[in-house]
Every structure is written in structure tokens, then in C-alpha cells.
Scaffold this active site. Structure first.
Site, PDB file in Angstrom:
ATOM      1  N   HIS A  57     -49.170  33.720 -40.068  1.00 18.35           N
ATOM      2  CA  HIS A  57     -49.614  32.390 -39.727  1.00 18.35           C
ATOM      3  C   HIS A  57     -50.967  32.458 -39.500  1.00 18.35           C
ATOM      4  O   HIS A  57     -51.742  33.259 -38.459  1.00 18.35           O
ATOM      5  CB  HIS A  57     -48.721  32.088 -38.396  1.00 18.35           C
ATOM      6  CG  HIS A  57     -49.203  30.527 -38.029  1.00 18.35           C
ATOM      7  ND1 HIS A  57     -48.453  29.616 -38.535  1.00 18.35           N
ATOM      8  CD2 HIS A  57     -50.133  30.208 -37.383  1.00 18.35           C
ATOM      9  CE1 HIS A  57     -48.894  28.391 -37.894  1.00 18.35           C
ATOM     10  NE2 HIS A  57     -49.945  28.752 -37.139  1.00 18.35           N
ATOM     11  N   CYS A  58     -51.695  31.608 -40.178  1.00 19.13           N
ATOM     12  CA  CYS A  58     -53.283  31.520 -40.125  1.00 19.13           C
ATOM     13  C   CYS A  58     -53.565  30.628 -38.807  1.00 19.13           C
ATOM     14  O   CYS A  58     -53.379  29.407 -39.391  1.00 19.13           O
ATOM     15  CB  CYS A  58     -53.783  31.299 -41.398  1.00 19.13           C
ATOM     16  SG  CYS A  58     -55.691  31.326 -41.356  1.00 19.13           S
TER      17      CYS A  58
END
Length: 129
Positions: A57-58
Site C-alpha cells: 500500500h503506497c
């Protein structure tokens, strides 16, 4: 485009394929979604959904990087790295190799160049790691 593209969410109505049913393997279920979890998919606790071939998850994109948007994320990293390297080369060339005696820069321009150099180095290091 990475932040706006669906990362490859597993639909809530997903069911095992016929081949997976015939092999009589244990079908994994997501403990959070309570739905079928295909192989190499993971549940993102931030997005609260299962993502097919999830990488991470950026926080910069505010989205997961998965099967559907991995190409866009890699292109984002390449473009950011290239533009940071180009900006560093351009600033360095103009700042350190000024051959004229008339190379007097306005103080505001000097501060902007220093700020942009710090930002370019930060982007360069961020995408290189």
C-alpha cells in the site's frame, strides 16, 4: 494514474475456479472480508479489501499497488527518477560550470536552485531505494 486505477480488487462474489475445486486443495478465505481469497492475493488493512498480486500500500499514491496498476507505478518511479536526475544534471551544470564572468545569480534564484536541488535529491533517493 496509479492512484486513480483500481489495483485489482478481488470482488466480494469471487469463487474458486473449477480447477481449484477439483484439486481439493484447501481454499483460503480472507479473515477480514470472509470471502474466497485467490492465490497470491492479500488483504490491505488500510483499503479494507483484498488485492490480487498485492505488492504494497503506497501512502504517496493513497492506493494499493497490485496486479492492475503495477505497470503505472513502475512508470511513475522511472519518470520521477529520470526527471530528478535530469534536474540535478541541469542545476549542476548551470550552477557549477558557469564560465562567464557575468554569472551573477540573483539571491532568490540561488535559493530556488538550492531548494530544487534538495527536492531532486530527495526524489532521486526515494525512487532509488
Amino acid at each position: 494514474k496509479t492512484s486513480l486505477t483500481d489495483p485489482g480488487s478481488v470482488p466480494m462474489t469471487a469463487i474458486p475456479s473449477e480447477r481449484q475445486r477439483l484439486t481439493k486443495d484447501a481454499h483460503s478465505m480472507c479473515g477480514q472480508c470472509q470471502t474466497f481469497k485467490p492465490p497470491s492475493s492479500h488483504h490491505c488493512r488500510i483499503c479494507n479489501r483484498c488485492i490480487s498480486r498485492m505488492d504494497h500500500h503506497c501512502p504517496w499514491m493513497n492506493n494499493c499497488v497490485g496486479a492492475a496498476n503495477l505497470k503505472h507505478f513502475c512508470l511513475f518511479l522511472i519518470y520521477t527518477w529520470t526527471s530528478a536526475a535530469y534536474a540535478l544534471a541541469l542545476f549542476g551544470w548551470n550552477y557549477f560550470f558557469c564560465a562567464d564572468d557575468d554569472c551573477m545569480f540573483h539571491p532568490v534564484v540561488l535559493h530556488l536552485v538550492r531548494l530544487m536541488t534538495i527536492l531532486a535529491v530527495g526524489a532521486f533517493l526515494f525512487t532509488s531505494s
